[in-house]
Each structure stands twice: as C-alpha cells, then as structure tokens.
Design an enzyme around this catalytic site. Structure first.
Site, PDB file in Angstrom:
ATOM      1  N   GLU A  59       0.851  -1.180   0.000  1.00 41.02           N
ATOM      2  CA  GLU A  59       0.000   0.000   0.000  1.00 41.02           C
ATOM      3  C   GLU A  59       0.889   1.233   0.000  1.00 41.02           C
ATOM      4  OE1 GLU A  59      -3.133   0.083   2.801  1.00 41.02           O
ATOM      5  OE2 GLU A  59      -3.731  -1.963   2.348  1.00 41.02           O
ATOM      6  N   HIS A  60       0.484   2.224  -0.717  1.00 43.16           N
ATOM      7  CA  HIS A  60       1.266   3.449  -0.814  1.00 43.16           C
ATOM      8  C   HIS A  60       1.023   4.340   0.396  1.00 43.16           C
ATOM      9  CE1 HIS A  60       2.572   2.760  -4.976  1.00 43.16           C
ATOM     10  NE2 HIS A  60       1.456   2.065  -5.035  1.00 43.16           N
TER      11      HIS A  60
END
Length: 187
Positions: A75-76
């Site tokens: 996930e960013h």
C-alpha cells in the site's frame, strides 16, 4: 482452413506459465497459467485460478481461489508528502492470512494485512478491506457480511473435526459423518 489457422494460432500463443518468487507450496496444489506468486505459502490441496496476483500471503489447505484475484501487495503512503514508493520509505507490506477451506470468487481484491477465517466465502468482484470471520459469506465494494454459512452448533462441530488437516479421503469421511448427523437432526 482459416478456422484451423485461427485455432492453431490461439493454441500457439496460449501461455502455460506462472511466476514464483520465494514460494512454498503444499501437496497437490494446482496453479493455473499466468499467476504471479511472491513471498507466499500455500497449503495442501488448494488451487489458484489464472491471472491472479498474490504477494506476501499465507493460504491454508483446501482453498479455492478463482481467476483474476489480487491478494496483498504494497500500500502506498497516502499520508506522506509523496505516494511514490521511489520517494517514500513508508510503504506498508503486511502478510495476508487466509484460513483453511476458503472460497474466493473471481476478480476479488484483498487488502494486504487482513485475515480471512476458515470456511469463509468471498463473492466475486468484492473488495475486502477488513478481516472476515470464520464461516462467513461476504460480498460487495467494500465487502459486507451477507450471513453466516452455518449456525453456531454446526460451526462448532465442523471446527472439532479439523478435516482440513486430513488427506482428502479422510476429510471427506469426516464431512460425510457430520452431514449425516445434522441431516438426521433436521428430520
């Protein structure tokens, strides 16, 4: 003639390969073509449908994972100044845990780091953002609980058998016994 050429061409370009990196497979695991597996452990007698991507996951025995499923991944860091993994060192990458005998429908996305309980069913095209309780059916975007698969007494009896730790013949016998018990009770 053109038809034969078409089907020969199609057969030639059908790619029967998959990508495995740091993967441990149980007994009799079936992986369809064009599957990407990375940092993953898959239990005995499970299968993965084509065009699926699974990263940093632990999958139990007897799991049925349909085509085009996305599990895990990074996930960013949306809370930081940049979301780019090239600029941020805050990317999250937690292991996704999938219990035994779980059925995941096609085109499902599972967020990294969640837990899917034993016997759960996830409907096609769902996006699962939270943990799923054992023997629960979920579906939707985001996925919501539809219902429990069985009542609490049946779930308790099923859990006691631990059929998912057995060879398929033995597991089937345990499930048949359970089926007879609850069928007789219904009559």
């Amino acid at each position: 003639m053109l038809r034969d050429l078409y089907f020969s061409f199609r057969r030639f370009f059908r790619i029967w390969e998959y990508f495995l990196r740091n993967v441990r497979l149980g007994r009799k695991v079936y992986i369809e073509p064009r599957v990407f597996l990375s940092n993953t452990v898959i239990g005995d007698y499970s299968y993965i449908g084509h065009n699926s991507v699974i990263d940093k996951a632990e999958i139990g025995n007897y799991c049925s994972i349909a085509a085009f499923v996305q599990i895990g991944g990074m996930e960013h860091s949306h809370w930081w100044w940049s979301t780019s993994p090239r600029l941020s060192s805050f990317g999250i990458k937690n292991k996704t845990i999938i219990g035994h005998d779980v059925w995941i429908g096609s085109k499902v996305s599972l967020r990294e780091g969640i837990r899917i309980g034993n016997g759960a069913v996830i409907g096609s095209n769902s996006v699962v953002l939270k943990d799923v309780e054992p023997y629960t059916i979920v579906a939707g975007v985001p996925a919501k609980v539809i219902r429990k698969r069985f009542d609490n007494e049946m779930i308790e009896a099923l859990v006691k058998t631990e059929y998912y730790k057995s060879h398929p013949k033995e597991a089937k016998l345990k499930l048949d016994e359970l089926d007879q018990k609850f069928r007789l009770k219904e009559n």
